[in-house]
Design a protein around this motif. Structure first.
Motif, PDB file in Angstrom:
ATOM      1  N   TYR A   7       0.812  -1.175   0.023  1.00 44.20           N
ATOM      2  CA  TYR A   7       0.067  -0.032   0.027  1.00 44.20           C
ATOM      3  C   TYR A   7       0.927   1.312  -0.074  1.00 44.20           C
ATOM      4  O   TYR A   7       1.780   1.517   1.105  1.00 44.20           O
ATOM      5  CB  TYR A   7      -0.944   0.023   1.259  1.00 44.20           C
ATOM      6  CG  TYR A   7      -1.712   1.127   1.148  1.00 44.20           C
ATOM      7  CD1 TYR A   7      -2.431   1.660   0.178  1.00 44.20           C
ATOM      8  CD2 TYR A   7      -1.721   1.970   2.555  1.00 44.20           C
ATOM      9  CE1 TYR A   7      -3.378   2.767   0.437  1.00 44.20           C
ATOM     10  CE2 TYR A   7      -2.647   3.072   2.700  1.00 44.20           C
ATOM     11  CZ  TYR A   7      -3.379   3.528   1.429  1.00 44.20           C
ATOM     12  OH  TYR A   7      -4.015   4.587   1.744  1.00 44.20           O
TER      13      TYR A   7
ATOM     14  N   SER B 117       0.735   4.995   0.347  1.00 36.10           N
ATOM     15  CA  SER B 117       0.037   6.151   0.681  1.00 36.10           C
ATOM     16  C   SER B 117       0.619   7.553   1.107  1.00 36.10           C
ATOM     17  O   SER B 117       1.845   7.616   1.241  1.00 36.10           O
ATOM     18  CB  SER B 117      -0.524   5.837   2.295  1.00 36.10           C
ATOM     19  OG  SER B 117      -1.292   6.939   2.732  1.00 36.10           O
TER      20      SER B 117
ATOM     21  N   ILE C 138      -5.293  -1.542  -6.829  1.00 33.17           N
ATOM     22  CA  ILE C 138      -6.277  -1.088  -6.199  1.00 33.17           C
ATOM     23  C   ILE C 138      -5.982   0.622  -6.152  1.00 33.17           C
ATOM     24  O   ILE C 138      -4.951   0.822  -5.576  1.00 33.17           O
ATOM     25  CB  ILE C 138      -6.645  -1.723  -4.997  1.00 33.17           C
ATOM     26  CG1 ILE C 138      -6.777  -2.966  -5.399  1.00 33.17           C
ATOM     27  CG2 ILE C 138      -7.750  -0.819  -4.241  1.00 33.17           C
ATOM     28  CD1 ILE C 138      -6.978  -4.001  -4.068  1.00 33.17           C
TER      29      ILE C 138
ATOM     30  N   LEU D 232      -7.588   4.380  -4.766  1.00 36.56           N
ATOM     31  CA  LEU D 232      -8.461   5.139  -3.968  1.00 36.56           C
ATOM     32  C   LEU D 232      -8.449   6.487  -4.619  1.00 36.56           C
ATOM     33  O   LEU D 232      -7.632   7.323  -4.757  1.00 36.56           O
ATOM     34  CB  LEU D 232      -8.065   5.556  -2.652  1.00 36.56           C
ATOM     35  CG  LEU D 232      -8.832   6.543  -1.564  1.00 36.56           C
ATOM     36  CD1 LEU D 232     -10.144   6.093  -1.583  1.00 36.56           C
ATOM     37  CD2 LEU D 232      -8.116   6.358  -0.363  1.00 36.56           C
TER      38      LEU D 232
ATOM     39  N   HIS E 213     -13.520   6.836  -3.494  1.00 38.66           N
ATOM     40  CA  HIS E 213     -14.008   5.452  -3.861  1.00 38.66           C
ATOM     41  C   HIS E 213     -12.703   4.923  -4.101  1.00 38.66           C
ATOM     42  O   HIS E 213     -11.921   5.195  -4.763  1.00 38.66           O
ATOM     43  CB  HIS E 213     -15.011   5.952  -4.901  1.00 38.66           C
ATOM     44  CG  HIS E 213     -15.712   4.928  -5.920  1.00 38.66           C
ATOM     45  ND1 HIS E 213     -16.329   3.870  -5.088  1.00 38.66           N
ATOM     46  CD2 HIS E 213     -15.480   4.721  -7.191  1.00 38.66           C
ATOM     47  CE1 HIS E 213     -16.682   3.168  -5.924  1.00 38.66           C
ATOM     48  NE2 HIS E 213     -16.424   3.695  -7.433  1.00 38.66           N
ATOM     49  N   TYR E 214     -13.080   3.492  -3.864  1.00 38.40           N
ATOM     50  CA  TYR E 214     -12.063   2.481  -4.387  1.00 38.40           C
ATOM     51  C   TYR E 214     -12.390   1.952  -5.654  1.00 38.40           C
ATOM     52  O   TYR E 214     -13.568   1.551  -5.966  1.00 38.40           O
ATOM     53  CB  TYR E 214     -11.944   1.340  -3.211  1.00 38.40           C
ATOM     54  CG  TYR E 214     -11.048   1.679  -2.357  1.00 38.40           C
ATOM     55  CD1 TYR E 214      -9.543   1.809  -2.309  1.00 38.40           C
ATOM     56  CD2 TYR E 214     -11.714   2.248  -0.970  1.00 38.40           C
ATOM     57  CE1 TYR E 214      -9.057   1.941  -1.117  1.00 38.40           C
ATOM     58  CE2 TYR E 214     -10.889   2.625   0.053  1.00 38.40           C
ATOM     59  CZ  TYR E 214      -9.557   2.345   0.025  1.00 38.40           C
ATOM     60  OH  TYR E 214      -8.637   2.749   1.075  1.00 38.40           O
TER      61      TYR E 214
ATOM     62  N   VAL F 240     -10.306  -0.644  -9.506  1.00 44.28           N
ATOM     63  CA  VAL F 240      -9.416  -1.502  -9.521  1.00 44.28           C
ATOM     64  C   VAL F 240      -8.943  -1.122 -11.055  1.00 44.28           C
ATOM     65  O   VAL F 240      -9.672  -1.340 -12.034  1.00 44.28           O
ATOM     66  CB  VAL F 240      -9.598  -2.838  -9.276  1.00 44.28           C
ATOM     67  CG1 VAL F 240      -8.560  -3.824  -9.611  1.00 44.28           C
ATOM     68  CG2 VAL F 240     -10.219  -3.274  -8.096  1.00 44.28           C
TER      69      VAL F 240
ATOM     70  N   ASP G 176     -15.168  -0.942 -11.735  1.00 45.51           N
ATOM     71  CA  ASP G 176     -15.542   0.014 -10.918  1.00 45.51           C
ATOM     72  C   ASP G 176     -16.771  -0.534 -10.368  1.00 45.51           C
ATOM     73  O   ASP G 176     -17.804  -0.822 -10.846  1.00 45.51           O
ATOM     74  CB  ASP G 176     -16.089   1.430 -11.743  1.00 45.51           C
ATOM     75  CG  ASP G 176     -16.808   2.387 -10.670  1.00 45.51           C
ATOM     76  OD1 ASP G 176     -16.773   2.372  -9.527  1.00 45.51           O
ATOM     77  OD2 ASP G 176     -17.073   3.529 -11.155  1.00 45.51           O
TER      78      ASP G 176
ATOM     79  N   ILE H  47      -6.453  10.477  -8.164  1.00 47.56           N
ATOM     80  CA  ILE H  47      -5.716   9.855  -6.863  1.00 47.56           C
ATOM     81  C   ILE H  47      -5.311  10.963  -6.044  1.00 47.56           C
ATOM     82  O   ILE H  47      -5.511  11.028  -4.854  1.00 47.56           O
ATOM     83  CB  ILE H  47      -4.681   8.802  -7.063  1.00 47.56           C
ATOM     84  CG1 ILE H  47      -5.215   7.647  -7.960  1.00 47.56           C
ATOM     85  CG2 ILE H  47      -3.981   8.569  -5.982  1.00 47.56           C
ATOM     86  CD1 ILE H  47      -4.228   6.645  -8.310  1.00 47.56           C
TER      87      ILE H  47
ATOM     88  N   GLN I 193      -4.654   8.814   0.489  1.00 46.09           N
ATOM     89  CA  GLN I 193      -4.580   8.756  -0.749  1.00 46.09           C
ATOM     90  C   GLN I 193      -3.378   7.808  -1.359  1.00 46.09           C
ATOM     91  O   GLN I 193      -2.526   7.549  -0.530  1.00 46.09           O
ATOM     92  CB  GLN I 193      -4.202  10.373  -1.422  1.00 46.09           C
ATOM     93  CG  GLN I 193      -5.114  11.466  -1.124  1.00 46.09           C
ATOM     94  CD  GLN I 193      -4.556  12.758  -1.648  1.00 46.09           C
ATOM     95  OE1 GLN I 193      -3.447  12.888  -1.466  1.00 46.09           O
ATOM     96  NE2 GLN I 193      -5.269  13.091  -2.766  1.00 46.09           N
TER      97      GLN I 193
ATOM     98  N   TYR J 288      -2.524   3.749  -3.601  1.00 47.45           N
ATOM     99  CA  TYR J 288      -2.875   2.791  -4.396  1.00 47.45           C
ATOM    100  C   TYR J 288      -2.379   1.536  -3.630  1.00 47.45           C
ATOM    101  O   TYR J 288      -1.274   1.577  -2.849  1.00 47.45           O
ATOM    102  CB  TYR J 288      -2.403   3.042  -5.823  1.00 47.45           C
ATOM    103  CG  TYR J 288      -0.908   3.508  -5.922  1.00 47.45           C
ATOM    104  CD1 TYR J 288       0.179   2.465  -5.984  1.00 47.45           C
ATOM    105  CD2 TYR J 288      -0.601   4.726  -5.792  1.00 47.45           C
ATOM    106  CE1 TYR J 288       1.322   2.958  -6.155  1.00 47.45           C
ATOM    107  CE2 TYR J 288       0.908   5.294  -5.530  1.00 47.45           C
ATOM    108  CZ  TYR J 288       1.827   4.461  -5.925  1.00 47.45           C
ATOM    109  OH  TYR J 288       3.114   4.821  -5.894  1.00 47.45           O
TER     110      TYR J 288
END
Length: 109
Positions: free
Chosen positions: A8, A10, A39, A41, A55-56, A58, A72, A92, A102, A104
């Protein structure tokens, strides 16, 4: 172990940080080219295309025109409306003045 690992990434308040955005583009592009989904955000961008807040979704690959294919979950549809650069810069890393998360998730294996 499930045989899957993920990272992840961030970055808070990165909407004007070109270095962070360029790294995100490189990371995401590499994963997609290797057939691994990403994935993301997304935030409400200048046109609120994907969400009114957060909203998440892919990223699953590219279409024949080189545009990322977005799976989506909102309505269960696939979308191909923005370049990778637009997704990273407008959605993003957009509207982060609230200090919200924020980033991915990269699937590594």
């Amino acid at each position: 172990s499930l045989g899957i690992s993920a990272t992840y990434v961030s970055n808070r308040n990165a909407d004007n940080n070109q270095k962070i955005q360029n790294k995100a583009i490189q990371d995401i592009k590499k994963n997609l080219q290797n057939g691994r989904p990403v994935i993301i955000l997304v935030r409400s961008g200048p046109d609120s295309r994907y969400t009114g807040f957060a909203h998440y979704m892919v990223l699953v690959g590219y279409n024949s025109k080189g545009i990322p294919i977005i799976a989506d979950p909102n309505g269960g549809r696939c979308r191909t409306e923005n370049t990778l650069e637009e997704i990273v810069k407008k959605y993003i890393y957009a509207n982060s003045d609230s200090g919200s998360e924020q980033g991915y998730v990269l699937i590594n294996s």
